[in-house]
Scaffold this active site. Structure first.
Site, PDB file in Angstrom:
ATOM      1  N   LEU A  18      11.758   1.213   6.129  1.00  0.00           N
ATOM      2  CA  LEU A  18      11.487   1.759   5.384  1.00  0.00           C
ATOM      3  C   LEU A  18      11.954   3.373   4.746  1.00  0.00           C
ATOM      4  CD1 LEU A  18       8.453   0.957   3.401  1.00  0.00           C
ATOM      5  CD2 LEU A  18       7.874   3.022   4.517  1.00  0.00           C
ATOM      6  N   ARG A  25      -7.860 -20.070  -1.219  1.00  0.00           N
ATOM      7  CA  ARG A  25      -7.460 -20.240   0.426  1.00  0.00           C
ATOM      8  C   ARG A  25      -5.805 -20.809   0.163  1.00  0.00           C
ATOM      9  NH1 ARG A  25      -4.721 -20.410   5.245  1.00  0.00           N
ATOM     10  NH2 ARG A  25      -4.299 -18.642   6.128  1.00  0.00           N
ATOM     11  N   HIS A  77      -1.941 -21.159   0.238  1.00  0.00           N
ATOM     12  CA  HIS A  77      -0.410 -20.675   0.654  1.00  0.00           C
ATOM     13  C   HIS A  77       0.303 -19.801  -0.547  1.00  0.00           C
ATOM     14  CE1 HIS A  77      -1.094 -21.461   5.200  1.00  0.00           C
ATOM     15  NE2 HIS A  77      -0.097 -20.493   5.007  1.00  0.00           N
ATOM     16  N   TYR A  88       0.764  -0.832  -0.220  1.00  0.00           N
ATOM     17  CA  TYR A  88      -0.015  -0.034  -0.284  1.00  0.00           C
ATOM     18  C   TYR A  88       1.131   1.288   0.541  1.00  0.00           C
ATOM     19  CZ  TYR A  88       1.853   0.972   5.092  1.00  0.00           C
ATOM     20  OH  TYR A  88       2.091   1.708   6.028  1.00  0.00           O
ATOM     21  N   ARG A 145       8.300   3.837  -4.929  1.00  0.00           N
ATOM     22  CA  ARG A 145       8.510   2.894  -3.867  1.00  0.00           C
ATOM     23  C   ARG A 145       6.974   1.785  -4.034  1.00  0.00           C
ATOM     24  NH1 ARG A 145       7.688   5.094   2.149  1.00  0.00           N
ATOM     25  NH2 ARG A 145       5.525   5.815   1.823  1.00  0.00           N
ATOM     26  N   LYS A 184       6.088  -2.158   1.369  1.00  0.00           N
ATOM     27  CA  LYS A 184       5.785  -1.312   2.367  1.00  0.00           C
ATOM     28  C   LYS A 184       3.906  -1.929   2.491  1.00  0.00           C
ATOM     29  CE  LYS A 184       3.294   3.329   2.535  1.00  0.00           C
ATOM     30  NZ  LYS A 184       3.422   3.260   4.858  1.00  0.00           N
ATOM     31  N   GLU A 225      13.712   2.723  13.597  1.00  0.00           N
ATOM     32  CA  GLU A 225      13.129   3.659  12.975  1.00  0.00           C
ATOM     33  C   GLU A 225      12.177   3.992  14.201  1.00  0.00           C
ATOM     34  OE1 GLU A 225      10.545   3.065   9.383  1.00  0.00           O
ATOM     35  OE2 GLU A 225      11.220   1.150   9.388  1.00  0.00           O
TER      36      GLU A 225
END
Length: 288
Positions: free
Chosen positions: A205, A103, A105, A35, A54, A149, A181
């Site tokens: 990040l 679903r 993996h 995101y 990014r 991210k 961070e």
């Protein structure tokens, strides 16, 4: 924050109430996606190119391929702002997951990524910029690929909640005493006129505002040193500040209940915030 009615989904525009995905959605079930949160000032997207670059780095890192190019994503988000007649300060939240599939993996075959974006109003934190914020330190419990991210934010959420529970704005994270961070920000230490911050490795990040701050430092002849500092170094600091798209350049005045220097925002952070406001073409506002 208030959400605007028109959203972008799969490259098209629709009302927010009509957005639906199957419950077997990989972003929901696995955190299998990425995101971006892009700051908007009076309808203008700030550090737009940096955020989109990014986004594509994150997509490449987890092997999600989308049909749209960078320019097409930028065009869609620009149109999203226009369709909502947004002229306020706010943000755009953009999310891409691997898609909807049974679903399992392993990566499902022939699955179309799910992508959507929406807008919210978001006022600037003028009080924090003027007076600084309090923080705490916590052990960094995140995964080893923080440069992506991704949607896997539970450790960040828990760190931010712990900070909030102690009346603080942020949690400064560290690995065996070495500061990485914050929960949702990059963090900086100022000593003898020099700005120190963790190198842009996979452990942090690389924030878009962090990149802008490096540029501002170069323009202002302020040494910008990518060198990790320790928790023990914090209370010897002349100044500290944090950065993010929603925080701008935010002075830190207290860590773990102890003041940084005299407990007031420092000169360097003030200069960098001024450079930020000039770069973002922000109007001067009076704090009430």
């Amino acid at each position: 924050m208030s959400m605007y009615p028109i959203i972008m989904s799969q490259g098209k525009f629709t009302h927010k109430d009509s957005l639906t995905f199957p419950y077997e959605e990989r972003g929901l079930q696995f955190g299998d996606g990425v995101y971006e949160v892009i700051r908007i000032y009076e309808g203008r997207l700030y550090l737009f190119n940096e955020h989109i670059d990014r986004l594509f780095r994150s997509l490449d890192a987890i092997q999600i391929k989308i049909q749209q190019s960078k320019e097409e994503i930028k065009s869609l988000l620009t149109e999203l702002v226009a369709r909502n007649n947004m002229e306020q300060d706010g943000l755009v939240y953009l999310q891409v997951s691997r898609g909807s599939a049974t679903r399992i993996h392993t990566f499902p075959e022939d699955t179309v990524p799910n992508m959507y974006a929406y807008l919210e109003n978001a006022a600037r934190n003028l009080n924090g910029i003027e007076n600084g914020v309090k923080t705490i330190t916590l052990r960094d419990e995140r995964w080893q690929n923080c440069y992506i991210k991704s949607l896997n934010l539970l450790p960040n959420v828990l760190a931010k909640q712990t900070a909030a529970g102690q009346g603080c704005y942020e949690a400064i994270l560290h690995e065996d005493g070495l500061v990485t961070e914050c929960g949702s920000s990059n963090v900086f230490l100022v000593k003898e006129g020099k700005v120190y911050t963790h190198p842009a490795t996979n452990r942090i990040l690389k924030g878009c505002v962090r990149m802008a701050v490096e540029r501002f430092c170069n323009e202002l002849d302020i040494p910008f040193i990518e060198e990790a500092f320790t928790v023990n170094d914090i209370h010897e600091a002349d100044e500290m500040f944090l950065t993010s798209s929603m925080s701008e350049v935010l002075p830190i005045i207290q860590v773990d209940g102890k003041l940084i220097k005299d407990g007031k925002p420092g000169v360097i952070s003030g200069k960098l915030q001024e450079a930020y406001e000039k770069d973002a073409q922000l109007k001067l506002e009076t704090i009430k």
